[in-house]
Scaffold this motif. Sequence first.
Motif, PDB file in Angstrom:
ATOM      1  N   ALA A 235       0.818  -1.331   0.268  1.00  0.00           N
ATOM      2  CA  ALA A 235      -0.202  -0.076  -0.031  1.00  0.00           C
ATOM      3  C   ALA A 235       0.980   1.500  -0.072  1.00  0.00           C
ATOM      4  O   ALA A 235       2.123   1.302   0.304  1.00  0.00           O
ATOM      5  N   ALA A 236       0.362   2.521  -0.570  1.00  0.00           N
ATOM      6  CA  ALA A 236       1.021   3.696  -0.477  1.00  0.00           C
ATOM      7  C   ALA A 236       1.135   3.977   0.800  1.00  0.00           C
ATOM      8  O   ALA A 236       0.134   3.772   1.701  1.00  0.00           O
ATOM      9  N   MET A 237       2.276   4.776   1.159  1.00  0.00           N
ATOM     10  CA  MET A 237       2.507   5.208   2.653  1.00  0.00           C
ATOM     11  C   MET A 237       1.793   6.291   2.873  1.00  0.00           C
ATOM     12  O   MET A 237       1.614   7.320   1.787  1.00  0.00           O
ATOM     13  N   PRO A 238       1.095   6.489   3.912  1.00  0.00           N
ATOM     14  CA  PRO A 238       0.321   7.918   4.280  1.00  0.00           C
ATOM     15  C   PRO A 238       1.366   9.082   4.086  1.00  0.00           C
ATOM     16  O   PRO A 238       2.187   8.814   4.769  1.00  0.00           O
ATOM     17  N   GLY A 246      -5.380   9.640   9.631  1.00  0.00           N
ATOM     18  CA  GLY A 246      -6.542   8.456   9.294  1.00  0.00           C
ATOM     19  C   GLY A 246      -6.060   7.017   9.223  1.00  0.00           C
ATOM     20  O   GLY A 246      -6.591   6.023   9.694  1.00  0.00           O
ATOM     21  N   HIS A 247      -4.639   7.005   9.087  1.00  0.00           N
ATOM     22  CA  HIS A 247      -4.037   5.583   9.249  1.00  0.00           C
ATOM     23  C   HIS A 247      -4.042   5.237  10.596  1.00  0.00           C
ATOM     24  O   HIS A 247      -4.230   4.107  11.021  1.00  0.00           O
ATOM     25  N   ASP A 248      -3.821   6.313  11.586  1.00  0.00           N
ATOM     26  CA  ASP A 248      -3.801   5.816  12.887  1.00  0.00           C
ATOM     27  C   ASP A 248      -5.152   5.329  13.225  1.00  0.00           C
ATOM     28  O   ASP A 248      -5.586   4.518  14.133  1.00  0.00           O
ATOM     29  N   HIS A 259      -8.975  -6.576   8.451  1.00  0.00           N
ATOM     30  CA  HIS A 259      -8.806  -6.370   7.039  1.00  0.00           C
ATOM     31  C   HIS A 259      -7.036  -6.363   7.143  1.00  0.00           C
ATOM     32  O   HIS A 259      -6.546  -5.869   8.136  1.00  0.00           O
ATOM     33  N   THR A 260      -6.527  -6.701   5.772  1.00  0.00           N
ATOM     34  CA  THR A 260      -5.547  -6.390   5.602  1.00  0.00           C
ATOM     35  C   THR A 260      -4.883  -5.365   4.779  1.00  0.00           C
ATOM     36  O   THR A 260      -5.761  -4.918   3.794  1.00  0.00           O
ATOM     37  N   ILE A 261      -3.922  -4.429   5.172  1.00  0.00           N
ATOM     38  CA  ILE A 261      -3.304  -3.529   4.273  1.00  0.00           C
ATOM     39  C   ILE A 261      -1.855  -4.042   4.145  1.00  0.00           C
ATOM     40  O   ILE A 261      -0.894  -3.881   4.956  1.00  0.00           O
ATOM     41  N   ARG A 262      -1.424  -4.594   2.991  1.00  0.00           N
ATOM     42  CA  ARG A 262      -0.037  -4.710   2.819  1.00  0.00           C
ATOM     43  C   ARG A 262       0.902  -3.855   2.923  1.00  0.00           C
ATOM     44  O   ARG A 262       0.671  -2.725   2.367  1.00  0.00           O
ATOM     45  N   GLY A 263       1.885  -3.775   3.661  1.00  0.00           N
ATOM     46  CA  GLY A 263       2.685  -2.818   3.999  1.00  0.00           C
ATOM     47  C   GLY A 263       2.615  -2.032   5.052  1.00  0.00           C
ATOM     48  O   GLY A 263       3.542  -1.274   5.571  1.00  0.00           O
ATOM     49  N   THR A 264       1.458  -2.590   5.963  1.00  0.00           N
ATOM     50  CA  THR A 264       1.399  -2.090   7.118  1.00  0.00           C
ATOM     51  C   THR A 264       1.415  -3.331   8.157  1.00  0.00           C
ATOM     52  O   THR A 264       1.250  -4.389   7.689  1.00  0.00           O
ATOM     53  N   SER A 265       0.877  -3.213   9.565  1.00  0.00           N
ATOM     54  CA  SER A 265       0.909  -4.300  10.225  1.00  0.00           C
ATOM     55  C   SER A 265      -0.398  -4.768  10.385  1.00  0.00           C
ATOM     56  O   SER A 265      -0.885  -5.847  10.941  1.00  0.00           O
ATOM     57  N   ALA A 266      -1.488  -4.199   9.399  1.00  0.00           N
ATOM     58  CA  ALA A 266      -2.977  -4.780   9.431  1.00  0.00           C
ATOM     59  C   ALA A 266      -3.002  -5.922   8.537  1.00  0.00           C
ATOM     60  O   ALA A 266      -2.436  -6.025   7.502  1.00  0.00           O
ATOM     61  N   SER A 267      -3.415  -6.899   9.485  1.00  0.00           N
ATOM     62  CA  SER A 267      -3.244  -8.147   8.511  1.00  0.00           C
ATOM     63  C   SER A 267      -4.237  -9.409   8.756  1.00  0.00           C
ATOM     64  O   SER A 267      -4.529 -10.549   8.808  1.00  0.00           O
ATOM     65  N   GLY A 268      -5.598  -8.698   9.086  1.00  0.00           N
ATOM     66  CA  GLY A 268      -6.793  -9.297   9.500  1.00  0.00           C
ATOM     67  C   GLY A 268      -7.139 -10.164   8.288  1.00  0.00           C
ATOM     68  O   GLY A 268      -6.797  -9.722   7.344  1.00  0.00           O
ATOM     69  N   ASP A 269      -7.832 -11.212   8.384  1.00  0.00           N
ATOM     70  CA  ASP A 269      -8.216 -11.982   7.308  1.00  0.00           C
ATOM     71  C   ASP A 269      -9.649 -12.329   7.185  1.00  0.00           C
ATOM     72  O   ASP A 269     -10.256 -13.211   6.423  1.00  0.00           O
ATOM     73  N   LEU A 270     -10.497 -11.424   7.877  1.00  0.00           N
ATOM     74  CA  LEU A 270     -12.003 -11.911   7.916  1.00  0.00           C
ATOM     75  C   LEU A 270     -12.786 -11.000   6.863  1.00  0.00           C
ATOM     76  O   LEU A 270     -13.632 -11.525   6.315  1.00  0.00           O
TER      77      LEU A 270
END
Length: 332
Positions: A235-238, A246-248, A259-270
């Motif tokens: 993902a694009a960096m903020p 918004g990222h915070d 939710h996952t956002i690749r490139g951040t620590s968000a890695s939910g898979d529901l």
Amino acid sequence: HVRTTGLLGAATPLLTACEGPQSVLDPAGSAAELIARLWWPTLFVATLVTLLVLTLLTVAVFRAHRKQAALPLNARQSRNLVIAGGIILPLAATIPFALSSFSIGRTIDAPLPDDAMTVEVVGKQWWWEVHYLDEAGDRIATTANEIHIPTDEPVRFLLKSDNVIHSFWVPNLQGKTDMMPGRTNVTSVTADEPGVYRGQCAEYCGTQHALMAFLLVAEEPERFDAWLEGQRQPAAMPETETQVRGHDVFFEAGCAGCHTIRGTSASGDLGPDLTHLASRRTLASATVPNRIGHLGGWITDPQHVKPGSRMPPSELTPEELKTLLGYLESLE
Ligand code: CUA
């Protein structure tokens, strides 16, 4: 003459309804072409049979009404009637369709070459998870509810489900193929022309079955390659202050749990992978267009947009929502 014009006028909306982004009768690929070619004669014969039955029924009713009942048949006549009307005619009407349906099915399901492009689609409640695979079968990009394919190239689809049975169907391009928990069904799609086609879940799967849709975007190979390359990137960096905030908010509000956002620590898979959310044309499985107002409404009150959806409502302040939208809109 007046009557003919009236009939034509009445038929026009019916015929226009055959065109469009979600129609079996507007084929845009070889498999759909074969299916449409079987559909028309089926309609013709079924109409003939219906008219024949209705005519005979009407004649019988009127005769009975006028007490003109036919003389009883003798044993031989009734046997011949049963053989002709109960066995020979139905078989003659259906066997050709059974044979051509079988043969078309074999053509459509013919295995693709090993190096054909492969897309894995997982049916969720109620959305579509989409993975692009490399030649080794490893996932190289993940998206949701919008599938891109290059034109003039057969693409293999591996269809799965980890919950209930769904069915993958892009009427303009292929026949419906079930997605069963515990197994992988395979279908292939070839799009002759660039275009945006609508796919729809074709197996009842719960509350939001009707709104479990997706877009299939067929584009020239160069455009497709550029799209896939973009989807492979993290993902694009903020950048702006709003995006950073918004990222915070995304993490504070717990979005990362699902939710996952690749490139951040968000890695939910529901829920769907949001890495390139802003690149998609629709939200909530082709329920609403992907515009900032719809995105705000969806985040605030998903149950209003799609009752029964697994997405929980949020309780963000207007300021938080605004910054979150700013960040999500930057995920191109
Ligand atoms: Cu998924 Cu119906």
